[in-house]
Design a protein around this motif. Structure first.
Motif, short mmCIF file in Angstrom:
data_model
loop_
_atom_site.label_atom_id
_atom_site.label_comp_id
_atom_site.label_asym_id
_atom_site.label_seq_id
_atom_site.Cartn_x
_atom_site.Cartn_y
_atom_site.Cartn_z
N VAL A 165 12.92 6.19 3.44
CA VAL A 165 12.04 7.10 4.19
C VAL A 165 10.60 6.84 3.79
O VAL A 165 10.30 6.64 2.61
N VAL A 166 9.70 6.86 4.79
CA VAL A 166 8.27 6.80 4.53
C VAL A 166 7.69 8.15 4.91
O VAL A 166 7.87 8.63 6.02
N ASP A 167 6.99 8.77 3.97
CA ASP A 167 6.47 10.13 4.17
C ASP A 167 5.27 10.21 5.10
O ASP A 167 4.98 11.28 5.62
N THR A 168 4.56 9.13 5.31
CA THR A 168 3.29 9.21 6.02
C THR A 168 3.39 9.28 7.53
O THR A 168 2.41 9.54 8.20
N VAL A 169 4.55 9.04 8.07
CA VAL A 169 4.68 8.93 9.52
C VAL A 169 4.92 10.28 10.15
O VAL A 169 5.84 11.00 9.78
N GLY A 170 4.09 10.62 11.14
CA GLY A 170 4.35 11.80 11.96
C GLY A 170 5.31 11.41 13.06
O GLY A 170 5.55 10.23 13.32
N HIS A 171 5.85 12.38 13.71
CA HIS A 171 6.82 12.11 14.76
C HIS A 171 6.31 12.66 16.08
O HIS A 171 6.91 13.56 16.66
N ASP A 172 5.23 12.10 16.58
CA ASP A 172 4.69 12.56 17.85
C ASP A 172 5.66 12.28 18.99
O ASP A 172 5.86 13.11 19.86
N VAL A 173 6.24 11.10 18.99
CA VAL A 173 7.19 10.69 20.03
C VAL A 173 8.37 10.03 19.33
O VAL A 173 8.46 8.81 19.24
N PRO A 174 9.31 10.82 18.80
CA PRO A 174 10.40 10.23 18.03
C PRO A 174 11.31 9.36 18.88
O PRO A 174 11.46 9.57 20.09
N ALA A 175 11.88 8.37 18.24
CA ALA A 175 12.87 7.49 18.87
C ALA A 175 13.86 7.04 17.82
O ALA A 175 13.51 6.85 16.66
N VAL A 176 15.09 6.89 18.25
CA VAL A 176 16.14 6.36 17.39
C VAL A 176 16.38 4.91 17.79
O VAL A 176 16.42 4.59 18.98
N ALA A 183 0.83 -1.21 0.00
CA ALA A 183 0.00 0.00 0.00
C ALA A 183 0.86 1.26 0.00
O ALA A 183 0.57 2.22 -0.73
N LEU A 184 1.93 1.27 0.79
CA LEU A 184 2.82 2.43 0.84
C LEU A 184 3.51 2.66 -0.50
O LEU A 184 3.60 3.79 -0.98
N ALA A 185 3.98 1.59 -1.10
CA ALA A 185 4.66 1.71 -2.40
C ALA A 185 3.69 2.18 -3.47
O ALA A 185 4.04 3.04 -4.30
N ALA A 186 2.49 1.62 -3.47
CA ALA A 186 1.49 2.01 -4.47
C ALA A 186 1.10 3.49 -4.32
O ALA A 186 0.77 4.14 -5.30
N SER A 187 1.16 4.00 -3.11
CA SER A 187 0.82 5.40 -2.86
C SER A 187 1.99 6.34 -3.10
O SER A 187 1.82 7.56 -3.02
N GLY A 188 3.17 5.80 -3.36
CA GLY A 188 4.34 6.64 -3.63
C GLY A 188 4.93 7.28 -2.38
O GLY A 188 5.61 8.29 -2.46
#
Length: 185
Positions: free
Chosen positions: A58-69, A25-30
């Motif tokens: 990188v995936v564009d759809t993810v927000g970073h509400d609580v980032p973690a490395v 789904a992610l790939a199809a959505s670009g």
């Protein structure tokens, strides 16, 4: 942290299967990209090793509400010499195995270091999600890695690029520590 028994191999494969479905789904959505700005950059680690970034995802759809490395390391069984080149070429096929995990934002793929150890440096939305992924990954990687070589370290409340560029605030005693394989120096 290292290879863990908190996740069964069966549940790890189910999680990977869900990731592969979401990948489609992610790939199809670009929404999946492979930026090249950091490719070729060499990162040094506190244990005295270094490695070159050979890919970024990188995936564009993810927000970073609580980032973690999340930093992962592993050493592949029977991969030496020119087989490292072949693994790096083949590794693009592994993308569906992780991109669809909940909270995945980005990954820097690092070539093997001086001890033939590979690393991945990820950014996640949520440390718990990063741990869930790393535990599943550890089960899968254990099948092809030197026993005991799969490890991960999670840094809650850190954004990847800020963590990579701001190492001045780290305690001096953490530099050149053999077990600080995850710490960028």
């Amino acid at each position: 942290m290292s290879e863990t028994d908190t996740v069964s191999t069966r549940s790890a494969w189910r999680a990977v299967g869900r990731s592969m479905v979401r990948f489609v789904a992610l790939a199809a959505s670009g929404w999946i990209h492979q930026p090249r700005e950091r490719v070729g950059e060499r990162l040094a680690f506190a244990n005295g090793t270094s490695a070159v970034i050979y890919r970024e995802t990188v995936v564009d759809t993810v927000g970073h509400d609580v980032p973690a490395v999340l930093v992962v390391e592993f050493r592949l069984r029977a991969v030496h010499g020119w087989l490292h080149w072949l693994f790096r070429l083949e590794s693009i096929l592994n993308t569906p195995l992780f991109v669809g995990f909940p909270g995945f934002a980005s990954k820097l793929w690092l070539a093997h270091d001086e001890h033939e150890v590979y690393r991945g440096i990820y950014e996640w939305d949520g440390a718990e999600r990063a741990v869930s992924y790393a535990e599943a990954l550890s089960k899968i990687l254990a099948l092809v890695c030197v026993p005991g070589s799969v490890e991960f370290h999670v840094l809650p409340d850190h954004e990847r690029d800020a963590w990579l560029s701001d190492r001045k605030g780290l305690p001096a005693n953490e530099y050149h520590e053999p077990r600080a394989w995850w710490l960028v120096a």
